[in-house]
Design a protein around this motif. Structure first.
Motif, mmCIF file in Angstrom:
data_model
loop_
_atom_site.group_PDB
_atom_site.id
_atom_site.type_symbol
_atom_site.label_atom_id
_atom_site.label_comp_id
_atom_site.label_asym_id
_atom_site.label_seq_id
_atom_site.Cartn_x
_atom_site.Cartn_y
_atom_site.Cartn_z
ATOM 1 N N ILE A 1 -6.379 10.720 -5.353
ATOM 2 C CA ILE A 1 -5.133 11.228 -6.305
ATOM 3 C C ILE A 1 -5.544 11.369 -7.559
ATOM 4 N N LEU B 1 -8.447 11.437 -8.833
ATOM 5 C CA LEU B 1 -9.449 12.606 -9.392
ATOM 6 C C LEU B 1 -8.820 13.937 -9.425
ATOM 7 N N THR C 1 -18.217 6.446 4.403
ATOM 8 C CA THR C 1 -18.455 5.177 4.112
ATOM 9 C C THR C 1 -17.524 4.188 4.599
ATOM 10 N N VAL C 2 -16.319 4.291 4.640
ATOM 11 C CA VAL C 2 -15.231 3.431 5.187
ATOM 12 C C VAL C 2 -15.315 2.984 6.735
ATOM 13 N N SER D 1 0.810 -1.360 0.315
ATOM 14 C CA SER D 1 -0.067 0.060 0.031
ATOM 15 C C SER D 1 0.844 1.157 -0.034
ATOM 16 N N LEU E 1 -15.377 15.049 -1.035
ATOM 17 C CA LEU E 1 -15.639 13.808 -1.535
ATOM 18 C C LEU E 1 -14.729 12.792 -0.647
ATOM 19 N N LEU E 2 -13.728 13.276 -0.079
ATOM 20 C CA LEU E 2 -12.931 12.407 0.948
ATOM 21 C C LEU E 2 -14.033 12.233 2.086
ATOM 22 N N LEU F 1 -16.321 9.633 1.280
ATOM 23 C CA LEU F 1 -15.578 8.354 1.508
ATOM 24 C C LEU F 1 -15.193 7.880 2.678
ATOM 25 N N LEU F 2 -14.727 8.619 3.422
ATOM 26 C CA LEU F 2 -14.168 8.345 5.040
ATOM 27 C C LEU F 2 -15.392 7.996 5.699
ATOM 28 N N LEU G 1 -9.865 -0.456 2.050
ATOM 29 C CA LEU G 1 -10.875 0.783 1.707
ATOM 30 C C LEU G 1 -10.108 2.066 1.860
ATOM 31 N N VAL H 1 -12.907 18.247 -3.719
ATOM 32 C CA VAL H 1 -12.227 16.871 -3.276
ATOM 33 C C VAL H 1 -12.225 16.713 -1.952
ATOM 34 N N VAL I 1 -6.059 6.498 -2.902
ATOM 35 C CA VAL I 1 -5.728 6.489 -4.516
ATOM 36 C C VAL I 1 -6.675 7.077 -5.236
ATOM 37 N N PHE J 1 -14.943 -5.106 -0.270
ATOM 38 C CA PHE J 1 -16.403 -5.441 0.181
ATOM 39 C C PHE J 1 -16.972 -6.969 -0.089
ATOM 40 N N MET K 1 -15.663 -8.439 2.898
ATOM 41 C CA MET K 1 -16.716 -8.182 3.909
ATOM 42 C C MET K 1 -17.929 -8.934 4.194
ATOM 43 N N HIS K 2 -18.563 -9.049 2.844
ATOM 44 C CA HIS K 2 -19.810 -9.764 2.745
ATOM 45 C C HIS K 2 -19.564 -11.323 2.467
ATOM 46 N N ILE L 1 0.708 4.057 -2.937
ATOM 47 C CA ILE L 1 0.022 5.318 -2.901
ATOM 48 C C ILE L 1 1.436 6.673 -3.295
ATOM 49 N N VAL M 1 -6.764 2.510 1.551
ATOM 50 C CA VAL M 1 -6.114 2.799 0.333
ATOM 51 C C VAL M 1 -6.532 3.004 -0.696
ATOM 52 N N MET N 1 -9.447 4.633 -1.055
ATOM 53 C CA MET N 1 -9.825 6.138 -0.978
ATOM 54 C C MET N 1 -8.790 7.108 -1.399
ATOM 55 N N ALA O 1 -18.312 0.816 7.159
ATOM 56 C CA ALA O 1 -18.179 -0.256 6.735
ATOM 57 C C ALA O 1 -17.933 -1.659 7.699
ATOM 58 N N LYS O 2 -17.449 -1.021 8.614
ATOM 59 C CA LYS O 2 -17.175 -2.057 9.843
ATOM 60 C C LYS O 2 -18.383 -2.749 10.277
ATOM 61 N N ILE P 1 -20.765 -3.569 8.362
ATOM 62 C CA ILE P 1 -21.221 -4.689 7.665
ATOM 63 C C ILE P 1 -21.386 -6.153 7.979
#
Lengths: 179, 104
Positions: free
Chosen positions: B21, B23, A111-112, A12, A104-105, A108-109, B12, A101, B18, B53, B56-57, A16, B14, B16, A115-116, A118
């Motif tokens: 970046i 975009l 959502t993340v 990762s 959007l971040l 997304l954050l 997720l 941006v 990427v 995901f 996760m599911h 990045i 990582v 997000m 997500a736990k 789920i």
């Protein structure tokens, strides 16, 4: 730390850093090679998650086909002019971009973080997949039984893309042509 | 020593980063080739989150979706590069600010 965690951290970090290089390098060829590094480390991440078929196809399709196409076009166009070509734009555009941006971040954050919560709906755990014959076998069986219609549709999409690309590349010029 | 395992939500994060970046690259760069590369970057980030995901599911539907997204990405990059070649023949540049033929 477990080995999968070490591999995850390494891949990762590489992903990045080299994706930042993709948008900062002046030469398009350097961007393309950074992008190849991103794709390789993504393949490593898929392998860490146990998605072996996706990891193999990532290397074959993305680094083997798409990036070769990119590097070939860069060579063909001779477009490797070393300038950092950021858009000249007004302060309003920059402000809107930054807020967009960041917003959007934030989404997304959120959502993340959610997500736990789920809950697992399927029953295909790591051991169950191994018992059924491995990741390759399970995905291939689903692809040729439940998803065979979508698979055929994908072939039509590729056929259309081939025809469109040949028609675009054969044309002489956009200006002054009757088409 | 406690074993720290890789959880899907780490992927997720990582994905997000990427995606953001990619975009930024599409918005900030002018070179059409680099813009197309950044679109590929965003598609890859989405693929990564599909796999996360899917884990996760505990199904494999996300993995299968990734295969179709890869098909679409291959078709998209082929057509996009064809368009860039056609544009380069006409305008002799890959600068997105030079596309203003409708203005003339």
């Amino acid at each position: 730390m477990s080995w999968s965690m070490v591999a995850f951290s390494a891949f990762s970090t590489i992903a990045i850093i080299s994706s930042i290089f993709v948008i900062l390098k002046k030469n398009p060829v350097s961007s393309a090679f950074s992008l190849i590094l991103v794709f390789f480390s993504f393949a490593g991440l898929y392998a860490v998650m146990g998605a072996h078929l996706v990891a193999a196809l990532q290397i074959m399709v993305y680094t083997g086909a798409i990036m070769v196409l990119f590097v070939f076009v860069i060579m063909l166009l001779n477009a490797d002019t070393p300038v950092l070509d950021l858009k000249e734009s007004g302060g309003l555009f920059k402000a809107i971009t930054t807020f967009g941006v960041i917003g959007l971040l934030g989404i997304l954050l959120k959502t993340v973080l959610r997500a736990k919560e789920i809950q697992a709906t399927g029953n295909l755990t790591e051991d169950k997949i191994n018992e059924l014959g491995g990741n390759f076998k399970v995905i291939s069986e689903a692809l040729f039984t439940d998803y065979s219609f979508h698979f055929e549709l994908a072939s039509f999409l590729l056929l259309g893309a081939i025809v469109a690309t040949v028609a675009l590349a054969k044309r002489k010029s956009l200006k002054g042509s009757s088409v | 020593m406690t074993e720290v395992m890789v959880e899907p939500w780490m992927l997720l994060v990582v994905a997000m980063i990427v995606f953001a970046i990619g975009l930024l690259g599409v918005i900030l760069r002018k070179n059409l080739l680099v813009m197309l590369m950044c679109v590929e970057l965003m598609l890859n980030a989405v693929n990564l989150s599909f796999v996360a995901f899917s884990r996760m599911h505990q199904t494999l539907q996300g993995d299968i979706t990734v295969l179709f997204v890869m098909t679409v990405a291959a078709a998209e990059s082929a057509v996009g590069l064809g368009l860039i070649i056609a544009m380069f023949r006409t305008l002799k540049t890959v600068d997105s600010d030079q596309i203003q033929m409708l203005r003339d």
